[in-house]
Design a protein around this motif. Sequence first.
Motif, mmCIF file in Angstrom:
data_model
loop_
_atom_site.group_PDB
_atom_site.id
_atom_site.type_symbol
_atom_site.label_atom_id
_atom_site.label_comp_id
_atom_site.label_asym_id
_atom_site.label_seq_id
_atom_site.Cartn_x
_atom_site.Cartn_y
_atom_site.Cartn_z
ATOM 1 N N MET A 124 0.821 -1.209 0.000
ATOM 2 C CA MET A 124 0.000 0.000 0.000
ATOM 3 C C MET A 124 0.857 1.263 0.000
ATOM 4 S SD MET A 124 -3.340 -0.765 2.419
ATOM 5 C CE MET A 124 -2.511 -1.647 3.742
ATOM 6 N N LEU A 125 1.934 1.255 0.776
ATOM 7 C CA LEU A 125 2.779 2.450 0.859
ATOM 8 C C LEU A 125 3.625 2.638 -0.394
ATOM 9 C CD1 LEU A 125 3.923 2.308 4.598
ATOM 10 C CD2 LEU A 125 2.316 3.898 3.541
ATOM 11 N N VAL A 126 4.118 1.567 -0.981
ATOM 12 C CA VAL A 126 4.889 1.685 -2.222
ATOM 13 C C VAL A 126 4.044 2.343 -3.303
ATOM 14 C CG1 VAL A 126 5.855 0.366 -4.139
ATOM 15 C CG2 VAL A 126 6.557 -0.155 -1.806
ATOM 16 N N ARG A 127 2.803 1.925 -3.395
ATOM 17 C CA ARG A 127 1.916 2.508 -4.398
ATOM 18 C C ARG A 127 1.610 3.974 -4.095
ATOM 19 N NH1 ARG A 127 -4.276 0.505 -5.754
ATOM 20 N NH2 ARG A 127 -4.680 2.033 -7.407
ATOM 21 N N ALA A 128 1.335 4.285 -2.829
ATOM 22 C CA ALA A 128 0.972 5.655 -2.461
ATOM 23 C C ALA A 128 2.145 6.620 -2.582
ATOM 24 C CB ALA A 128 0.421 5.677 -1.038
ATOM 25 N N LEU A 129 3.378 6.121 -2.436
ATOM 26 C CA LEU A 129 4.567 6.975 -2.422
ATOM 27 C C LEU A 129 5.279 7.026 -3.763
ATOM 28 C CD1 LEU A 129 5.937 5.859 1.053
ATOM 29 C CD2 LEU A 129 5.130 8.157 0.480
ATOM 30 N N ARG A 130 4.602 6.659 -4.814
ATOM 31 C CA ARG A 130 5.217 6.655 -6.134
ATOM 32 C C ARG A 130 5.817 8.033 -6.457
ATOM 33 N NH1 ARG A 130 0.944 4.603 -9.769
ATOM 34 N NH2 ARG A 130 1.281 2.716 -8.516
ATOM 35 N N GLY A 131 7.114 8.048 -6.763
ATOM 36 C CA GLY A 131 7.784 9.296 -7.111
ATOM 37 C C GLY A 131 8.272 10.085 -5.912
ATOM 38 N N HIS A 132 8.133 9.579 -4.713
ATOM 39 C CA HIS A 132 8.550 10.288 -3.504
ATOM 40 C C HIS A 132 9.804 9.637 -2.929
ATOM 41 C CE1 HIS A 132 8.340 12.005 0.593
ATOM 42 N NE2 HIS A 132 7.606 12.955 0.038
ATOM 43 N N PHE A 133 10.655 10.442 -2.272
ATOM 44 C CA PHE A 133 11.915 9.915 -1.741
ATOM 45 C C PHE A 133 11.692 8.809 -0.720
ATOM 46 C CE2 PHE A 133 10.841 12.923 1.594
ATOM 47 C CZ PHE A 133 11.328 12.325 2.751
ATOM 48 N N ALA A 134 10.589 8.858 0.018
ATOM 49 C CA ALA A 134 10.330 7.881 1.079
ATOM 50 C C ALA A 134 9.958 6.508 0.534
ATOM 51 C CB ALA A 134 9.221 8.387 1.994
ATOM 52 N N GLN A 135 9.711 6.407 -0.785
ATOM 53 C CA GLN A 135 9.348 5.098 -1.335
ATOM 54 C C GLN A 135 10.501 4.108 -1.195
ATOM 55 O OE1 GLN A 135 9.069 4.292 -5.632
ATOM 56 N NE2 GLN A 135 6.912 3.763 -5.308
ATOM 57 N N LEU A 136 11.746 4.590 -1.279
ATOM 58 C CA LEU A 136 12.894 3.701 -1.129
ATOM 59 C C LEU A 136 12.864 3.016 0.225
ATOM 60 C CD1 LEU A 136 15.638 2.539 -1.937
ATOM 61 C CD2 LEU A 136 16.692 4.627 -1.023
ATOM 62 N N ARG A 137 12.578 3.768 1.266
ATOM 63 C CA ARG A 137 12.498 3.221 2.629
ATOM 64 C C ARG A 137 11.507 2.071 2.683
ATOM 65 N NH1 ARG A 137 12.310 6.033 7.972
ATOM 66 N NH2 ARG A 137 10.848 4.936 9.333
ATOM 67 N N VAL A 138 10.346 2.269 2.091
ATOM 68 C CA VAL A 138 9.302 1.253 2.124
ATOM 69 C C VAL A 138 9.707 0.036 1.302
ATOM 70 C CG1 VAL A 138 6.892 0.770 1.578
ATOM 71 C CG2 VAL A 138 7.537 3.008 2.489
#
Length: 385
Positions: A124-138
């Motif tokens: 859910m978070l990978v999809r919601a954070l698409r294009g955001h720096f925090a996606q790497l963390r997830v």
Amino acid sequence: MTGARPSGLIRDPRSSSRSTLLELLLDVFYIATFAQLSMQLARDLSWRGLANTVILLLAAWWTWSVIAIATDFFDPRERVIQRVLATGMLGVGLMAAAIPSAFAEHGLLFAGAYVGIHLARGLMLVRALRGHFAQLRVKLFLFWFAFSGLLWLAGALTDPELRRALWAAALVIEYIVAALRFPTPGLGRVPLEQYDRLTPHFGERYQQIAILVIGDLVLASTLKLSILGFATARVVIFLAAIAAALLLWQIYVFRTELLVEKSVRRHPRRAVRLAPYVYVVLVAGVIATTAGVDLALAEPFGSTHSGLVALVVGGSFLFLLGRVIFEYELLDRLSRSRIGWLVLMIAVMPALKLLAPIFVVIVNAGILFGVTRTDAWRGRRDAAA
């Protein structure tokens, strides 16, 4: 509820530190989990039973700590984070229900719920954070939980002995890679600066779960007394258990506000990385003491075996030890008085086997009372300095 804009998902450090009602509702599910674990430990005091309980506790605790980190880094008022919390409730509820037979016929239910919590949150978070720096963390979190998830599911499909080994291996991987910041081939690690994004909300969440697990001692003792009846000896044990719960609370809250303040302002990185490992010691301590009180209520004047003493006094020892470690790491202070009480606990445990269970519970409460008295003296001394 608001939409899931990637930039809006990150918690504003200036936002309220109060937990949302949905976060508090999630914690309610852990009350059932703690109760199941303490009853499971009281039912089987063998080394195998202890290993089983430790594995189940570490798994349940890891779901809470990872979600707590997520709701401190991300805004829990956002729709996608609320879905993460709701999914966590469903998974924890299934895990709690499966605890008594997790190493028997319901291993797949426990493992499936555990793996599902982590994978659902990550996807859910990978999809919601698409294009955001925090996606790497997830993505890093998701990679390692998918890897360990294979061990969880494989263990659920095997016999209890192999299941125990595979589940223990999965937990070792998860706890170690988290300490190493989830190093992942081709992706790197979680940047250290992301561990600096600590807010007062983080400290409040850990305070709440600590109080809830202490409440398990009250809940379990109350239910056990109502089932077994109000014989005088059982009422005495019950009152000593309630006193112990209040004393554990007093030990925990001593300088807690200072700890939270130092965590946020001086050692945010250390606090966010250390808290999951230290607090599981506190949680394990209360669960152990609760199991010991359960056994004492069943036979107040029965023979006292070393296992009962280890649960009652050893549980309080673990709780106090965890609190000492956390204070030392964040305040750079080592309480000599509390160290002295830890030594005393170890010293008296062999002698307590000569007493009936009722007196073991009473002595444990007396030791905890002594800890609070020396804490009060330390507080007055520091205030006068």
